[in-house]
Motif scaffolding. Sequence first.
Motif, PDB file in Angstrom:
ATOM      1  N   VAL A 148       0.830  -1.200   0.000  1.00 32.65           N
ATOM      2  CA  VAL A 148       0.000   0.000   0.000  1.00 32.65           C
ATOM      3  C   VAL A 148       0.869   1.257   0.000  1.00 32.65           C
ATOM      4  N   ALA A 149       1.972   1.233   0.783  1.00 32.18           N
ATOM      5  CA  ALA A 149       2.862   2.394   0.860  1.00 32.18           C
ATOM      6  C   ALA A 149       3.736   2.543  -0.376  1.00 32.18           C
ATOM      7  N   ALA A 150       4.161   1.430  -0.980  1.00 36.54           N
ATOM      8  CA  ALA A 150       5.050   1.476  -2.149  1.00 36.54           C
ATOM      9  C   ALA A 150       4.607   0.415  -3.146  1.00 36.54           C
ATOM     10  N   PRO A 151       3.564   0.677  -3.916  1.00 35.25           N
ATOM     11  CA  PRO A 151       3.120  -0.312  -4.915  1.00 35.25           C
ATOM     12  C   PRO A 151       4.147  -0.470  -6.027  1.00 35.25           C
ATOM     13  N   ALA A 152       4.249  -1.686  -6.525  1.00 34.71           N
ATOM     14  CA  ALA A 152       5.184  -1.958  -7.618  1.00 34.71           C
ATOM     15  C   ALA A 152       4.687  -1.318  -8.905  1.00 34.71           C
ATOM     16  N   GLU A 153       5.595  -0.663  -9.613  1.00 32.69           N
ATOM     17  CA  GLU A 153       5.251   0.038 -10.851  1.00 32.69           C
ATOM     18  C   GLU A 153       5.572  -0.847 -12.050  1.00 32.69           C
ATOM     19  N   ILE A 154       4.775  -1.883 -12.221  1.00 34.30           N
ATOM     20  CA  ILE A 154       4.947  -2.786 -13.358  1.00 34.30           C
ATOM     21  C   ILE A 154       4.178  -2.219 -14.551  1.00 34.30           C
ATOM     22  N   ASN A 155       4.899  -1.951 -15.595  1.00 32.35           N
ATOM     23  CA  ASN A 155       4.279  -1.363 -16.788  1.00 32.35           C
ATOM     24  C   ASN A 155       3.631  -2.486 -17.594  1.00 32.35           C
ATOM     25  N   GLU A 156       2.398  -2.819 -17.224  1.00 29.69           N
ATOM     26  CA  GLU A 156       1.710  -3.914 -17.915  1.00 29.69           C
ATOM     27  C   GLU A 156       1.108  -3.464 -19.240  1.00 29.69           C
ATOM     28  N   ASP A 157       0.990  -2.161 -19.439  1.00 34.53           N
ATOM     29  CA  ASP A 157       0.428  -1.653 -20.686  1.00 34.53           C
ATOM     30  C   ASP A 157       1.471  -1.460 -21.773  1.00 34.53           C
ATOM     31  N   ALA A 158       2.741  -1.718 -21.451  1.00 35.97           N
ATOM     32  CA  ALA A 158       3.789  -1.553 -22.459  1.00 35.97           C
ATOM     33  C   ALA A 158       3.620  -2.603 -23.552  1.00 35.97           C
ATOM     34  N   GLU A 159       3.846  -2.184 -24.766  1.00 34.32           N
ATOM     35  CA  GLU A 159       3.710  -3.096 -25.894  1.00 34.32           C
ATOM     36  C   GLU A 159       4.840  -4.114 -25.889  1.00 34.32           C
ATOM     37  N   THR A 160       4.473  -5.373 -26.020  1.00 33.88           N
ATOM     38  CA  THR A 160       5.476  -6.433 -26.066  1.00 33.88           C
ATOM     39  C   THR A 160       6.164  -6.444 -27.434  1.00 33.88           C
ATOM     40  N   LYS A 161       7.304  -7.077 -27.473  1.00 38.92           N
ATOM     41  CA  LYS A 161       8.039  -7.154 -28.732  1.00 38.92           C
ATOM     42  C   LYS A 161       7.241  -7.968 -29.744  1.00 38.92           C
ATOM     43  N   PRO A 162       7.195  -7.518 -30.978  1.00 35.50           N
ATOM     44  CA  PRO A 162       6.431  -8.279 -31.981  1.00 35.50           C
ATOM     45  C   PRO A 162       7.041  -9.653 -32.198  1.00 35.50           C
ATOM     46  N   GLY A 163       6.173 -10.602 -32.481  1.00 31.88           N
ATOM     47  CA  GLY A 163       6.639 -11.959 -32.694  1.00 31.88           C
ATOM     48  C   GLY A 163       7.437 -12.104 -33.976  1.00 31.88           C
ATOM     49  N   THR A 164       8.264 -13.108 -34.012  1.00 36.74           N
ATOM     50  CA  THR A 164       9.101 -13.370 -35.185  1.00 36.74           C
ATOM     51  C   THR A 164       8.759 -14.700 -35.848  1.00 36.74           C
ATOM     52  N   LEU A 165       7.714 -15.367 -35.371  1.00 41.07           N
ATOM     53  CA  LEU A 165       7.334 -16.663 -35.925  1.00 41.07           C
ATOM     54  C   LEU A 165       6.442 -16.424 -37.138  1.00 41.07           C
ATOM     55  N   ARG A 166       6.968 -16.746 -38.320  1.00 42.92           N
ATOM     56  CA  ARG A 166       6.242 -16.485 -39.553  1.00 42.92           C
ATOM     57  C   ARG A 166       5.242 -17.594 -39.849  1.00 42.92           C
ATOM     58  N   LEU A 167       4.367 -17.325 -40.805  1.00 41.28           N
ATOM     59  CA  LEU A 167       3.319 -18.285 -41.136  1.00 41.28           C
ATOM     60  C   LEU A 167       3.910 -19.597 -41.645  1.00 41.28           C
ATOM     61  N   LYS A 168       4.969 -19.508 -42.446  1.00 42.72           N
ATOM     62  CA  LYS A 168       5.569 -20.739 -42.949  1.00 42.72           C
ATOM     63  C   LYS A 168       6.312 -21.513 -41.866  1.00 42.72           C
ATOM     64  N   ASP A 169       6.541 -20.853 -40.708  1.00 42.72           N
ATOM     65  CA  ASP A 169       7.202 -21.551 -39.605  1.00 42.72           C
ATOM     66  C   ASP A 169       6.221 -22.358 -38.769  1.00 42.72           C
ATOM     67  N   TYR A 170       5.043 -21.788 -38.476  1.00 38.57           N
ATOM     68  CA  TYR A 170       4.104 -22.493 -37.611  1.00 38.57           C
ATOM     69  C   TYR A 170       2.921 -23.082 -38.363  1.00 38.57           C
ATOM     70  N   GLY A 171       2.775 -22.760 -39.651  1.00 34.87           N
ATOM     71  CA  GLY A 171       1.611 -23.254 -40.391  1.00 34.87           C
ATOM     72  C   GLY A 171       1.589 -24.768 -40.510  1.00 34.87           C
ATOM     73  N   LEU A 172       2.737 -25.371 -40.827  1.00 33.43           N
ATOM     74  CA  LEU A 172       2.781 -26.824 -41.000  1.00 33.43           C
ATOM     75  C   LEU A 172       2.558 -27.566 -39.678  1.00 33.43           C
ATOM     76  N   PRO A 173       3.261 -27.231 -38.573  1.00 34.04           N
ATOM     77  CA  PRO A 173       2.995 -27.974 -37.323  1.00 34.04           C
ATOM     78  C   PRO A 173       1.562 -27.848 -36.828  1.00 34.04           C
ATOM     79  N   VAL A 174       1.021 -26.626 -36.852  1.00 34.51           N
ATOM     80  CA  VAL A 174      -0.354 -26.451 -36.377  1.00 34.51           C
ATOM     81  C   VAL A 174      -1.337 -27.125 -37.325  1.00 34.51           C
ATOM     82  N   GLY A 175      -1.074 -27.062 -38.631  1.00 29.76           N
ATOM     83  CA  GLY A 175      -1.951 -27.735 -39.591  1.00 29.76           C
ATOM     84  C   GLY A 175      -1.973 -29.234 -39.403  1.00 29.76           C
TER      85      GLY A 175
END
Length: 596
Positions: free
Chosen positions: A323-350
């Motif tokens: 209550v006296a010192a709440p943690a300042e976690i920036n939960e609204d910060a944008e996460t890093k964009p993903g790097t997994l392309r469609l041709k990378d995950y399309g075959l396993p998920v399919g």
Amino acid sequence: MTDSTQSPDSPESSSERAASRPRYRHFRKVGYKPVPEGREPAGSEGSPEPDEGAAVSEVSDEKPVEAAEETPAKAADEPKPAEKAEEPAKVQVATATLPPPSPWQGAPRYPAPAVVHTPTPLMPWWRPPASAAPNQVLVVGLVAGLAGAFLAPPNNGIGWFLAGLFGVGAVLFHAGKPTVERALWLAAALAFLAMGFLRAAEWTFPLCVMASMLCGSIAMAGGRTVRGLVFGAVGVGLAGLRSIPWVAKGLSKRGPIGIRPFISVGVALVLLLIFGSLLAGADKAFNDFLENLVPDLEIGVYVRMGFYGAVAAFGALGACYLVAAPAEINEDAETKPGTLRLKDYGLPVGVLVLLFTGFVGTQLAVLFGGEAYVMRTAGVTFAEYARSGFWQLLWVTILTLGVIAGVARFATKKTAREQLWLRILLGSLAVLTLVIVASALSRMWFYQQAYGWTVLRLLVASCEVWLAVVYLMVIAGGITLRANWLPKAIVGTGAAFFLAVVVMNPERVVADYNVTRFEATKKIDTRYLSQLSEDAVPALIRLPEPERSCALRWLKDRNVEQDWREWNLARHNAKKSLESVAVTDVTCESTYSGER
């Protein structure tokens, strides 16, 4: 005739006095400095600096430094030009030349400048309070610690709920009026502790205590995303450790306590012991009241009380610290964009989608074909078929949820085409997994029809229902590809489902179903039912003899309550019910036929 004695104001006399001064007078100001060849030494403070590039000494403008050092008197006797006589006399500086370096001596080594590294704080996003802990925080920690030490019993009972009530009340007294969300989490924490005196099943109570601590920590630390909820789950514990220097700083400001309070407490204890002993000896009823009020204390009891009190105090102080010192976690910060392309995950998920489609088609044939189809294709009974596949389907459901979460987090979603394919693949996988969940629940239903319910089967079936709700929320979040609300919704629904199962009284449900099934099939496992707690007594007393005595023989004379803190409503009602039921010692043989 000219007087040979010059006036003190003449320039010749001032220059002579300056030349005749000892050279070591200004040595302390300048120090030992070598004289480079062709350069004059730097003057003392306040003396004018020579022109750049000049190679003359301060004593003479025409002779080098070496000559000025060899013949100082001669240089002083030379006449000065008229224009230079008006300038202030220059201060002589004692100089010296370094000796030539020795072949046996290396180059001088100078210590490197010290580099001061500022330590980086462990959690820079969580700054400590600027001021010391106020007196109110110390009172909150004291109240919670005493409540945990003296009210929490070793077994489940009403004392746990009272200890939690005192702790939560003290924290809210310091924190002020809570928000609606914090009030709901705190109410859930108290509801889990209330199961300690509403339900007699001992296996549920440790789970309820852990769920209560989780809800209380999230109530004070908050959290919405995965990172925020992870911190929220352990926030009160970490804050309790961080509050130690904060509380110590607050205690140091109060100054020495003195010996008077300890003397007062000692005198009160002595008076209580003397007069309490006399009054207890005067009346037996009052003696019994005191014996029930004060439990028998041993070394293990002291250790347990100290541990419970320390945990409760740390939790309350940690909540006040947040209550006296709440943690300042920036939960609204944008996460890093993903790097997994469609041709990378399309075959396993399919491939998974095709595999699940084939399995779902087979399950439809089993559901519509019935027992004859199973016996013809699998070569086993329908109950054995259901029992053998339920646990595998449960693991498939859990692992698929991890696959969906990983692909949704790391897949690229820049273009509309990538977003469309992500919705199609993950949506299909989630919908097919929902069908697998339904297949697992149907198998559990056929399983319990063949062998009856157990507490474990009821809990796992409830977990499957919760997973179905989670998949529905995943499908809803996948439509917009924005699921920041999903982690908190999963945790909240999980806590709500577990609380609903405990409130439902699982042992009573299991006993009721098995007794009803016995009335129809004359099959019952009294050995398993005798291992249940007092929660199952209202259903077990419906059994006829000798099954009733076999199921209740261990509960007839069972008494686990040592003092008032362990009072339990379910045990109290079961004890009253067993007073009017005859339970005899009989030789029990299970009439249940078949493998469970």
